[in-house]
Design a protein around this motif. Sequence first.
Motif, PDB file in Angstrom:
ATOM      1  N   LEU A  27      20.256   3.401   4.956  1.00  9.51           N
ATOM      2  CA  LEU A  27      19.506   2.217   4.522  1.00  9.51           C
ATOM      3  C   LEU A  27      19.469   1.119   5.584  1.00  9.51           C
ATOM      4  N   PRO A  28      20.597   0.678   6.140  1.00  8.72           N
ATOM      5  CA  PRO A  28      20.507  -0.374   7.164  1.00  8.72           C
ATOM      6  C   PRO A  28      19.670   0.048   8.375  1.00  8.72           C
ATOM      7  N   ALA A  29      19.769   1.313   8.775  1.00 10.55           N
ATOM      8  CA  ALA A  29      18.973   1.791   9.911  1.00 10.55           C
ATOM      9  C   ALA A  29      17.484   1.718   9.595  1.00 10.55           C
ATOM     10  N   VAL A  30      17.116   2.148   8.403  1.00  7.33           N
ATOM     11  CA  VAL A  30      15.705   2.108   8.005  1.00  7.33           C
ATOM     12  C   VAL A  30      15.226   0.665   7.884  1.00  7.33           C
ATOM     13  N   LEU A  31      16.034  -0.191   7.296  1.00  4.12           N
ATOM     14  CA  LEU A  31      15.622  -1.589   7.134  1.00  4.12           C
ATOM     15  C   LEU A  31      15.384  -2.262   8.484  1.00  4.12           C
ATOM     16  N   ASN A  32      16.214  -1.943   9.463  1.00  3.94           N
ATOM     17  CA  ASN A  32      16.036  -2.538  10.785  1.00  3.94           C
ATOM     18  C   ASN A  32      14.865  -1.923  11.542  1.00  3.94           C
ATOM     19  N   SER A  33      14.339  -0.802  11.056  1.00  5.78           N
ATOM     20  CA  SER A  33      13.232  -0.117  11.727  1.00  5.78           C
ATOM     21  C   SER A  33      11.883  -0.339  11.057  1.00  5.78           C
ATOM     22  N   SER A  34      11.867  -0.831   9.842  1.00 10.76           N
ATOM     23  CA  SER A  34      10.621  -0.918   9.077  1.00 10.76           C
ATOM     24  C   SER A  34      10.159  -2.361   8.921  1.00 10.76           C
ATOM     25  N   SER A  35       9.117  -2.718   9.652  1.00 10.56           N
ATOM     26  CA  SER A  35       8.568  -4.072   9.500  1.00 10.56           C
ATOM     27  C   SER A  35       7.936  -4.245   8.115  1.00 10.56           C
ATOM     28  N   PHE A  36       7.413  -3.165   7.548  1.00  6.52           N
ATOM     29  CA  PHE A  36       6.840  -3.238   6.203  1.00  6.52           C
ATOM     30  C   PHE A  36       7.899  -3.692   5.195  1.00  6.52           C
ATOM     31  N   ILE A  37       9.055  -3.043   5.207  1.00  6.19           N
ATOM     32  CA  ILE A  37      10.138  -3.389   4.274  1.00  6.19           C
ATOM     33  C   ILE A  37      10.673  -4.783   4.580  1.00  6.19           C
ATOM     34  N   TRP A  62      16.284  -9.002  -0.538  1.00  2.85           N
ATOM     35  CA  TRP A  62      17.114  -7.912  -0.035  1.00  2.85           C
ATOM     36  C   TRP A  62      17.162  -7.880   1.480  1.00  2.85           C
ATOM     37  N   VAL A  63      16.192  -8.496   2.123  1.00  2.60           N
ATOM     38  CA  VAL A  63      16.208  -8.545   3.589  1.00  2.60           C
ATOM     39  C   VAL A  63      16.575  -9.957   4.015  1.00  2.60           C
ATOM     40  N   GLN A  64      17.745 -10.046   4.620  1.00  6.21           N
ATOM     41  CA  GLN A  64      18.233 -11.286   5.209  1.00  6.21           C
ATOM     42  C   GLN A  64      18.761 -10.924   6.592  1.00  6.21           C
ATOM     43  N   TYR A  65      18.746 -11.886   7.488  1.00  6.44           N
ATOM     44  CA  TYR A  65      19.071 -11.591   8.883  1.00  6.44           C
ATOM     45  C   TYR A  65      20.335 -12.302   9.347  1.00  6.44           C
ATOM     46  N   GLU A  66      21.008 -11.637  10.275  1.00  7.32           N
ATOM     47  CA  GLU A  66      22.141 -12.225  10.987  1.00  7.32           C
ATOM     48  C   GLU A  66      22.094 -11.690  12.412  1.00  7.32           C
ATOM     49  N   TRP A 147       9.416   4.967   4.592  1.00 10.71           N
ATOM     50  CA  TRP A 147       8.894   6.205   5.169  1.00 10.71           C
ATOM     51  C   TRP A 147       7.420   6.378   4.849  1.00 10.71           C
ATOM     52  N   LYS A 148       7.019   6.033   3.655  1.00  8.90           N
ATOM     53  CA  LYS A 148       5.618   6.168   3.250  1.00  8.90           C
ATOM     54  C   LYS A 148       4.715   5.245   4.068  1.00  8.90           C
ATOM     55  N   ASN A 149       5.234   4.112   4.476  1.00  5.09           N
ATOM     56  CA  ASN A 149       4.410   3.120   5.162  1.00  5.09           C
ATOM     57  C   ASN A 149       4.568   3.098   6.676  1.00  5.09           C
ATOM     58  N   TRP A 150       5.335   4.014   7.237  1.00  9.08           N
ATOM     59  CA  TRP A 150       5.395   4.103   8.686  1.00  9.08           C
ATOM     60  C   TRP A 150       4.092   4.688   9.183  1.00  9.08           C
ATOM     61  N   PRO A 151       3.511   4.091  10.220  1.00  6.82           N
ATOM     62  CA  PRO A 151       2.206   4.572  10.712  1.00  6.82           C
ATOM     63  C   PRO A 151       2.198   6.063  11.029  1.00  6.82           C
ATOM     64  N   GLU A 152       3.263   6.566  11.627  1.00  7.82           N
ATOM     65  CA  GLU A 152       3.282   7.986  11.982  1.00  7.82           C
ATOM     66  C   GLU A 152       3.332   8.891  10.754  1.00  7.82           C
ATOM     67  N   CYS A 153       3.678   8.330   9.588  1.00  5.85           N
ATOM     68  CA  CYS A 153       3.694   9.121   8.354  1.00  5.85           C
ATOM     69  C   CYS A 153       2.343   9.089   7.654  1.00  5.85           C
ATOM     70  N   ASN A 154       1.436   8.245   8.120  1.00  5.85           N
ATOM     71  CA  ASN A 154       0.156   8.075   7.439  1.00  5.85           C
ATOM     72  C   ASN A 154      -1.025   8.588   8.262  1.00  5.85           C
ATOM     73  N   VAL A 155      -0.757   9.404   9.238  1.00  4.49           N
ATOM     74  CA  VAL A 155      -1.836   9.943  10.065  1.00  4.49           C
ATOM     75  C   VAL A 155      -2.764  10.772   9.184  1.00  4.49           C
ATOM     76  N   GLY A 156      -4.030  10.436   9.223  1.00  7.69           N
ATOM     77  CA  GLY A 156      -5.023  11.186   8.462  1.00  7.69           C
ATOM     78  C   GLY A 156      -5.144  10.777   7.005  1.00  7.69           C
ATOM     79  N   SER A 157      -4.316   9.834   6.547  1.00  4.16           N
ATOM     80  CA  SER A 157      -4.440   9.409   5.148  1.00  4.16           C
ATOM     81  C   SER A 157      -5.404   8.246   5.064  1.00  4.16           C
ATOM     82  N   SER A 158      -5.944   8.043   3.888  1.00  7.24           N
ATOM     83  CA  SER A 158      -6.890   6.933   3.735  1.00  7.24           C
ATOM     84  C   SER A 158      -6.405   5.948   2.718  1.00  7.24           C
TER      85      SER A 158
END
Length: 158
Positions: A27-37, A62-66, A147-158
């Motif tokens: 979870l922390p790794a994904v949160l730090n990698s996902s601008s959408f989240i 749920w997203v706070q920074y330090e 994961w659903k909203n990462w650009p590389e996961c949405n190739v070809g979707s509309s």
Amino acid sequence: MVDMLVLVKDFYYHPDMKGKNSLKFVLPAVLNSSSFIQNKYAQPIYGNKLGIPSANFKHFKWVQYENGQVIDPYKLLPKLFVDVSAENEKILCSDDDTLNNGGAALIAYRKLQYEGMGNYERKQLKAGLLQYCELDTFAMVMLFEAWKNWPECNVGSS
């Protein structure tokens, strides 16, 4: 139903996970990698009538920074006992005054079974368990959304 652990093992790696694949590391790794989240959950929409309903949180972010990093959401869980002496806190809590991991949750649940516990302590432990369990469930939602909203996961979707 899909076991997200299988997805993590087969398709996701991030150095911040330190070779682990449990939710507490992913979870922390994904949160730090996902601008959408980050954009979505830096707003107080959780536990908000106009956002995401919750029985255990009110207007929570749920997203706070330090230091430029997203704080691990499990570290954002509130303290259990705010008006208890340090001595009694040691008796009521395992290692610290937050219920933020599976081991602490098991201990808290076991303590709830003890009939000699006062109403205040029982109420605080129950509230902490409900918040911890809600976050554990919602963490999987955040992973899926990221994961659903990462650009590389949405190739070809509309």
